[in-house]
Write a protein that holds these residues in place. Structure first.
Motif, PDB file in Angstrom:
ATOM      1  N   THR A  40       0.854  -1.176   0.000  1.00 12.85           N
ATOM      2  CA  THR A  40       0.000   0.000   0.000  1.00 12.85           C
ATOM      3  C   THR A  40       0.893   1.229   0.000  1.00 12.85           C
ATOM      4  O   THR A  40       2.030   1.166   0.466  1.00 12.85           O
ATOM      5  CB  THR A  40      -0.932   0.038   1.231  1.00 12.85           C
ATOM      6  N   ARG A  41       0.342   2.347  -0.507  1.00 12.71           N
ATOM      7  CA  ARG A  41       1.098   3.603  -0.408  1.00 12.71           C
ATOM      8  C   ARG A  41       0.897   4.249   0.946  1.00 12.71           C
ATOM      9  O   ARG A  41       1.637   5.138   1.323  1.00 12.71           O
ATOM     10  CB  ARG A  41       0.666   4.572  -1.524  1.00 12.71           C
ATOM     11  N   SER A  42      -0.130   3.810   1.685  1.00 11.38           N
ATOM     12  CA  SER A  42      -0.421   4.430   2.980  1.00 11.38           C
ATOM     13  C   SER A  42      -0.867   3.381   3.990  1.00 11.38           C
ATOM     14  O   SER A  42      -2.026   2.957   3.984  1.00 11.38           O
ATOM     15  CB  SER A  42      -1.514   5.484   2.800  1.00 11.38           C
ATOM     16  N   ALA A  43       0.046   2.974   4.860  1.00  6.15           N
ATOM     17  CA  ALA A  43      -0.263   1.907   5.825  1.00  6.15           C
ATOM     18  C   ALA A  43      -1.285   2.357   6.858  1.00  6.15           C
ATOM     19  O   ALA A  43      -1.871   1.528   7.551  1.00  6.15           O
ATOM     20  CB  ALA A  43       1.021   1.450   6.514  1.00  6.15           C
ATOM     21  N   SER A  44      -1.512   3.663   6.962  1.00  7.00           N
ATOM     22  CA  SER A  44      -2.459   4.143   7.986  1.00  7.00           C
ATOM     23  C   SER A  44      -3.896   4.253   7.443  1.00  7.00           C
ATOM     24  O   SER A  44      -4.815   4.556   8.195  1.00  7.00           O
ATOM     25  CB  SER A  44      -2.008   5.509   8.514  1.00  7.00           C
ATOM     26  N   SER A  45      -4.096   4.014   6.147  1.00  5.14           N
ATOM     27  CA  SER A  45      -5.462   4.123   5.609  1.00  5.14           C
ATOM     28  C   SER A  45      -6.332   3.010   6.205  1.00  5.14           C
ATOM     29  O   SER A  45      -5.824   1.937   6.553  1.00  5.14           O
ATOM     30  CB  SER A  45      -5.446   4.008   4.081  1.00  5.14           C
ATOM     31  N   PRO A  46      -7.655   3.246   6.323  1.00  2.00           N
ATOM     32  CA  PRO A  46      -8.522   2.217   6.912  1.00  2.00           C
ATOM     33  C   PRO A  46      -8.446   0.883   6.162  1.00  2.00           C
ATOM     34  O   PRO A  46      -8.420  -0.182   6.791  1.00  2.00           O
ATOM     35  CB  PRO A  46      -9.923   2.832   6.796  1.00  2.00           C
ATOM     36  N   SER A  47      -8.370   0.927   4.820  1.00  2.00           N
ATOM     37  CA  SER A  47      -8.340  -0.341   4.071  1.00  2.00           C
ATOM     38  C   SER A  47      -7.029  -1.091   4.329  1.00  2.00           C
ATOM     39  O   SER A  47      -7.016  -2.319   4.457  1.00  2.00           O
ATOM     40  CB  SER A  47      -8.548  -0.102   2.578  1.00  2.00           C
ATOM     41  N   ALA A  48      -5.917  -0.354   4.461  1.00  2.00           N
ATOM     42  CA  ALA A  48      -4.639  -1.008   4.752  1.00  2.00           C
ATOM     43  C   ALA A  48      -4.633  -1.554   6.176  1.00  2.00           C
ATOM     44  O   ALA A  48      -4.142  -2.665   6.427  1.00  2.00           O
ATOM     45  CB  ALA A  48      -3.488  -0.018   4.557  1.00  2.00           C
ATOM     46  N   GLN A  49      -5.220  -0.804   7.100  1.00  2.00           N
ATOM     47  CA  GLN A  49      -5.280  -1.261   8.485  1.00  2.00           C
ATOM     48  C   GLN A  49      -6.080  -2.567   8.601  1.00  2.00           C
ATOM     49  O   GLN A  49      -5.726  -3.451   9.375  1.00  2.00           O
ATOM     50  CB  GLN A  49      -5.924  -0.189   9.372  1.00  2.00           C
ATOM     51  N   ALA A  50      -7.132  -2.680   7.806  1.00  2.00           N
ATOM     52  CA  ALA A  50      -7.934  -3.919   7.830  1.00  2.00           C
ATOM     53  C   ALA A  50      -7.094  -5.101   7.350  1.00  2.00           C
ATOM     54  O   ALA A  50      -7.148  -6.194   7.920  1.00  2.00           O
ATOM     55  CB  ALA A  50      -9.177  -3.750   6.962  1.00  2.00           C
ATOM     56  N   LEU A  51      -6.273  -4.869   6.326  1.00  2.00           N
ATOM     57  CA  LEU A  51      -5.426  -5.964   5.816  1.00  2.00           C
ATOM     58  C   LEU A  51      -4.354  -6.344   6.829  1.00  2.00           C
ATOM     59  O   LEU A  51      -3.983  -7.516   6.950  1.00  2.00           O
ATOM     60  CB  LEU A  51      -4.753  -5.550   4.502  1.00  2.00           C
ATOM     61  N   ALA A  52      -3.853  -5.342   7.566  1.00  2.00           N
ATOM     62  CA  ALA A  52      -2.769  -5.593   8.530  1.00  2.00           C
ATOM     63  C   ALA A  52      -3.210  -6.550   9.631  1.00  2.00           C
ATOM     64  O   ALA A  52      -2.385  -7.224  10.240  1.00  2.00           O
ATOM     65  CB  ALA A  52      -2.303  -4.269   9.138  1.00  2.00           C
ATOM     66  N   LYS A  53      -4.512  -6.630   9.852  1.00  2.00           N
ATOM     67  CA  LYS A  53      -5.026  -7.509  10.928  1.00  2.00           C
ATOM     68  C   LYS A  53      -5.100  -8.977  10.488  1.00  2.00           C
ATOM     69  O   LYS A  53      -5.317  -9.862  11.306  1.00  2.00           O
ATOM     70  CB  LYS A  53      -6.439  -7.057  11.337  1.00  2.00           C
ATOM     71  N   LEU A  54      -4.960  -9.228   9.179  1.00  2.00           N
ATOM     72  CA  LEU A  54      -5.140 -10.606   8.701  1.00  2.00           C
ATOM     73  C   LEU A  54      -3.932 -11.465   9.077  1.00  2.00           C
ATOM     74  O   LEU A  54      -2.788 -11.030   8.907  1.00  2.00           O
ATOM     75  CB  LEU A  54      -5.301 -10.618   7.170  1.00  2.00           C
ATOM     76  N   PRO A  55      -4.180 -12.689   9.549  1.00  2.00           N
ATOM     77  CA  PRO A  55      -3.049 -13.565   9.870  1.00  2.00           C
ATOM     78  C   PRO A  55      -2.332 -14.005   8.592  1.00  2.00           C
ATOM     79  O   PRO A  55      -2.957 -14.188   7.550  1.00  2.00           O
ATOM     80  CB  PRO A  55      -3.714 -14.761  10.565  1.00  2.00           C
ATOM     81  N   GLY A  56      -1.019 -14.161   8.683  1.00  2.00           N
ATOM     82  CA  GLY A  56      -0.245 -14.690   7.557  1.00  2.00           C
ATOM     83  C   GLY A  56       0.055 -13.676   6.483  1.00  2.00           C
ATOM     84  O   GLY A  56       0.480 -14.045   5.381  1.00  2.00           O
ATOM     85  N   VAL A  57      -0.158 -12.383   6.767  1.00  2.00           N
ATOM     86  CA  VAL A  57       0.071 -11.343   5.758  1.00  2.00           C
ATOM     87  C   VAL A  57       0.923 -10.235   6.359  1.00  2.00           C
ATOM     88  O   VAL A  57       0.662  -9.779   7.467  1.00  2.00           O
ATOM     89  CB  VAL A  57      -1.271 -10.732   5.285  1.00  2.00           C
TER      90      VAL A  57
END
Ligand SMILES: NC(=O)c1ccc[n+]([C@@H]2O[C@H](COP(=O)([O-])OP(=O)(O)OC[C@H]3O[C@@H](n4cnc5c(N)ncnc54)[C@H](OP(=O)(O)O)[C@@H]3O)[C@@H](O)[C@H]2O)c1
Length: 313
Positions: A40-57
């Motif tokens: 992502t270009r922005s790790a703080s965006s809501p969509s990126a934050q949702a992905l950060a919570k996924l296990p194995g990613v």
């Protein structure tokens, strides 16, 4: 470091379901030791934050257009998903990225192309010609070490139905009807597809231990059933409980706003108006979906289900 599956466009329409689906599919395969990096270009965006919570990613803040072959080698990138932007420099930026992937020794790319009937050298819509050019580049002998599959989805239903959902929501708030703008032709059936389903297909490809059967393949993707503009207008009438007074089929007036808002050539941006012509000609029906896609993962979401989801969002 373990070999990497790199997800480019992870926060977007198709990338999100690649990231959500792939970890589970890789379990108990020869690829189970691969790590998954979502960009992502922005790790703080809501969509990126949702992905950060996924296990194995692992989420990485990195603009893909600036990735070079050194970065790809350092991260041991073996497989790639890419959903590219469609700005006029798409060929330059996606082409550069894919060449870097070849030079870095990546093995396999699954890329998102566009509606199959539009992937031609003489298609008026500029971005579809860019997709044709990228597929043509990848088909050359110089690229043979980089295996690839190009997914050619029909128009995304979440976008094609957005104006209808907005019409219904506005009516519910105000009790008054505005015009109902529908990009489809009144009577021509077309297999609009949920981009989430497209990403699930991509994840199934990326999880194949042997990708040779899918190398250099261009697959056609549609939703499970056709829908017409009239059927969408009828759905809207059911939601608002009265006849729609002003429905505008084949409405591409939004392109005028894109032209006005863009600093790019008016000629180029304006060519987007021609993108739905093949759909209006009946060249993007559900029956055109490639058999290989139905065998891998048959897209499920219907237009009616998507409209309900958009209205309730
Ligand atoms: N729309 C349709 O109906 C349709 C139909 C068929 C095919 N397609 C094809 O689908 C592809 C796009 O896939 P998509 O809709 O899944 O992608 P998307 O949601 O438009 O974009 C994916 C992600 O890319 C990043 N991004 C956007 N613009 C960028 C830029 N200029 N430079 C670098 N990163 C950028 C954003 O992530 P961050 O902000 O997190 O970095 C975005 O979430 C296109 O090639 C299009 O031709 C679209």
């Amino acid at each position: 470091m373990a070999p990497t599956v790199l997800i480019v466009g992870a926060t977007g329409n198709t990338g999100r379901s690649v990231v959500e689906t792939l970890p589970k599919l890789l379990e108990n395969t020869k690829l189970s030791s691969h790590q998954i990096i979502a960009l992502t270009r922005s790790a703080s965006s809501p969509s990126a934050q949702a992905l950060a919570k996924l296990p194995g990613v692992e989420l990485a803040e990195q603009n893909w257009v600036e990735i070079d072959d050194t970065w790809l080698r350092e991260h041991e990138v073996a497989r790639i998903f890419i959903a590219s932007h469609v700005q006029p420099n798409q060929f330059a930026e996606e082409g550069q990225f894919l060449l870097n992937a070849l030079r870095a020794g990546a093995k396999y790319v699954v890329r998102i192309s566009t509606t199959a009937a539009n992937v031609r050298p003489d298609i008026p819509a500029y971005y579809a010609r860019a997709h044709w050019a990228i597929e043509t580049m990848l088909s050359q002998p110089e690229f043979k070490e980089l295996h690839w599959t190009s997914l050619q989805p029909n128009a995304f239903m979440s976008l094609a139905l957005a104006t209808t959902a907005g019409f219904i929501q506005d009516f519910r708030k105000s009790g008054k009807q505005g015009p109902l703008s529908i990009i489809l032709d009144a009577s021509t059936p077309t297999g609009l597809i949920d981009p989430y389903d497209v990403g699930v297909v991509a994840a199934h490809l990326l999880a194949q231990e042997d990708i040779t059967p899918h190398n250099q393949a261009r697959y056609v993707l549609n939703g499970p059933e056709d829908v017409t503009g009239e059927q969408i207008a009828k759905m809207a009438e059911q939601y608002i409980g009265e006849p729609v007074e002003d429905v505008r089929f084949k409405d591409v007036a939004f392109v005028d706003q894109m032209v006005a808002a863009s600093s790019e050539s008016k000629n180029v941006i304006g060519s987007i108006k021609f993108a739905p012509v093949t759909i209006w000609e009946g060249k993007a029906k559900a029956e055109t979906t490639s058999k290989e896609i139905l065998d891998l993962y048959a897209p499920e979401r219907t237009a009616g289900e998507m409209l309900k989801q958009l209205i309730e969002a």
